[in-house]
Design a protein around this motif. Sequence first.
Motif, PDB file in Angstrom:
ATOM      1  N   HIS A  79      -2.988 -34.987 -10.272  1.00  4.29           N
ATOM      2  CA  HIS A  79      -3.558 -34.748  -8.953  1.00  4.29           C
ATOM      3  C   HIS A  79      -3.127 -33.392  -8.399  1.00  4.29           C
ATOM      4  O   HIS A  79      -3.885 -32.733  -7.696  1.00  4.29           O
ATOM      5  CB  HIS A  79      -3.157 -35.855  -7.985  1.00  4.29           C
ATOM      6  N   VAL A  80      -1.913 -32.995  -8.714  1.00  2.00           N
ATOM      7  CA  VAL A  80      -1.385 -31.734  -8.197  1.00  2.00           C
ATOM      8  C   VAL A  80      -1.913 -30.551  -9.003  1.00  2.00           C
ATOM      9  O   VAL A  80      -2.324 -29.541  -8.437  1.00  2.00           O
ATOM     10  CB  VAL A  80       0.161 -31.747  -8.230  1.00  2.00           C
ATOM     11  N   SER A  94      -6.279 -29.929  -8.950  1.00  2.00           N
ATOM     12  CA  SER A  94      -6.651 -30.251  -7.571  1.00  2.00           C
ATOM     13  C   SER A  94      -8.039 -29.769  -7.169  1.00  2.00           C
ATOM     14  O   SER A  94      -8.481 -30.042  -6.054  1.00  2.00           O
ATOM     15  CB  SER A  94      -5.606 -29.680  -6.613  1.00  2.00           C
ATOM     16  N   LYS A  95      -8.739 -29.087  -8.058  1.00  2.00           N
ATOM     17  CA  LYS A  95     -10.077 -28.605  -7.718  1.00  2.00           C
ATOM     18  C   LYS A  95     -10.996 -29.800  -7.443  1.00  2.00           C
ATOM     19  O   LYS A  95     -11.107 -30.718  -8.248  1.00  2.00           O
ATOM     20  CB  LYS A  95     -10.648 -27.764  -8.849  1.00  2.00           C
ATOM     21  N   ARG A 148     -10.536 -31.930  -5.043  1.00  2.52           N
ATOM     22  CA  ARG A 148      -9.802 -32.965  -4.316  1.00  2.52           C
ATOM     23  C   ARG A 148      -9.549 -32.497  -2.886  1.00  2.52           C
ATOM     24  O   ARG A 148      -9.626 -31.313  -2.582  1.00  2.52           O
ATOM     25  CB  ARG A 148      -8.471 -33.263  -5.003  1.00  2.52           C
ATOM     26  N   GLU A 168      -7.443 -31.308  -0.085  1.00  2.00           N
ATOM     27  CA  GLU A 168      -6.151 -30.658   0.091  1.00  2.00           C
ATOM     28  C   GLU A 168      -5.910 -30.437   1.576  1.00  2.00           C
ATOM     29  O   GLU A 168      -6.839 -30.250   2.337  1.00  2.00           O
ATOM     30  CB  GLU A 168      -6.119 -29.315  -0.637  1.00  2.00           C
ATOM     31  N   SER A 204      -9.024 -27.697   2.730  1.00  3.57           N
ATOM     32  CA  SER A 204     -10.036 -27.403   1.721  1.00  3.57           C
ATOM     33  C   SER A 204     -11.418 -27.816   2.226  1.00  3.57           C
ATOM     34  O   SER A 204     -11.548 -28.655   3.115  1.00  3.57           O
ATOM     35  CB  SER A 204      -9.726 -28.126   0.410  1.00  3.57           C
ATOM     36  N   VAL A 257      -2.066 -33.088  -1.633  1.00  3.84           N
ATOM     37  CA  VAL A 257      -3.381 -33.372  -2.202  1.00  3.84           C
ATOM     38  C   VAL A 257      -3.550 -34.874  -2.127  1.00  3.84           C
ATOM     39  O   VAL A 257      -2.627 -35.628  -2.463  1.00  3.84           O
ATOM     40  CB  VAL A 257      -3.464 -32.903  -3.678  1.00  3.84           C
ATOM     41  N   LYS A 281      -5.005 -38.453  -3.339  1.00  5.49           N
ATOM     42  CA  LYS A 281      -5.524 -39.090  -4.545  1.00  5.49           C
ATOM     43  C   LYS A 281      -6.949 -39.552  -4.244  1.00  5.49           C
ATOM     44  O   LYS A 281      -7.253 -39.932  -3.116  1.00  5.49           O
ATOM     45  CB  LYS A 281      -4.652 -40.286  -4.941  1.00  5.49           C
ATOM     46  N   SER A 290       1.830 -30.857  -3.047  1.00  2.70           N
ATOM     47  CA  SER A 290       1.162 -29.865  -3.876  1.00  2.70           C
ATOM     48  C   SER A 290       1.973 -28.578  -3.885  1.00  2.70           C
ATOM     49  O   SER A 290       3.051 -28.504  -3.300  1.00  2.70           O
ATOM     50  CB  SER A 290      -0.253 -29.608  -3.351  1.00  2.70           C
TER      51      SER A 290
END
Length: 168
Positions: free
Chosen positions: A49-50, A53-54, A56, A58, A79, A105, A107, A116
């Motif tokens: 997940h970290v 992270s694209k 997701r 943030e 984000s 970030v 889940k 993150s």
Amino acid sequence: MIPAMPASASPARRSSVSVLRFGRVAVMGALAVVILFGGVWGSWGTAQHVMLSKGREEGTVRVTACAGDSCSGPFTPTSDGARARARVTLDKSVAVRKGETYAVVLKPQSSHAVRSGPAGILYAWVPFGGALLLASVVVAGGMRLTRMAWALGLAGAALLTSAFLAVR
């Protein structure tokens, strides 16, 4: 030369010692691989997940309450496509304190956040650092590969130390 001592070991004895040595190295090598795989498996649940992270959500979480093994607070998105949330949870650890703000970030399909940035990446790989340390003992003792054991041990210690310093 002592008369009671044979000049050299018999061929059967040499081959049985070689087979036992190979068996020990093979079993200990397999054990070291299993330990390292377990460390990666334990780390990847959070690290994915970290590190990936694209796409997701943030943002940041300001920790307002901690109870049991988790802390919670409001989520502020940073984000595109992320939405603000009144409450998300973050695992409580030594690195999470009430009143502090952390980059996180979320889940997918949950309100659970993971740290993150560099601190989050290093913290996610802590189980792998422990596995490196444990595997170094197996490699040194079972396989008698001291240089490889030192390399594994130093890599594990460096990972754990840098994670500790990053999340402080």
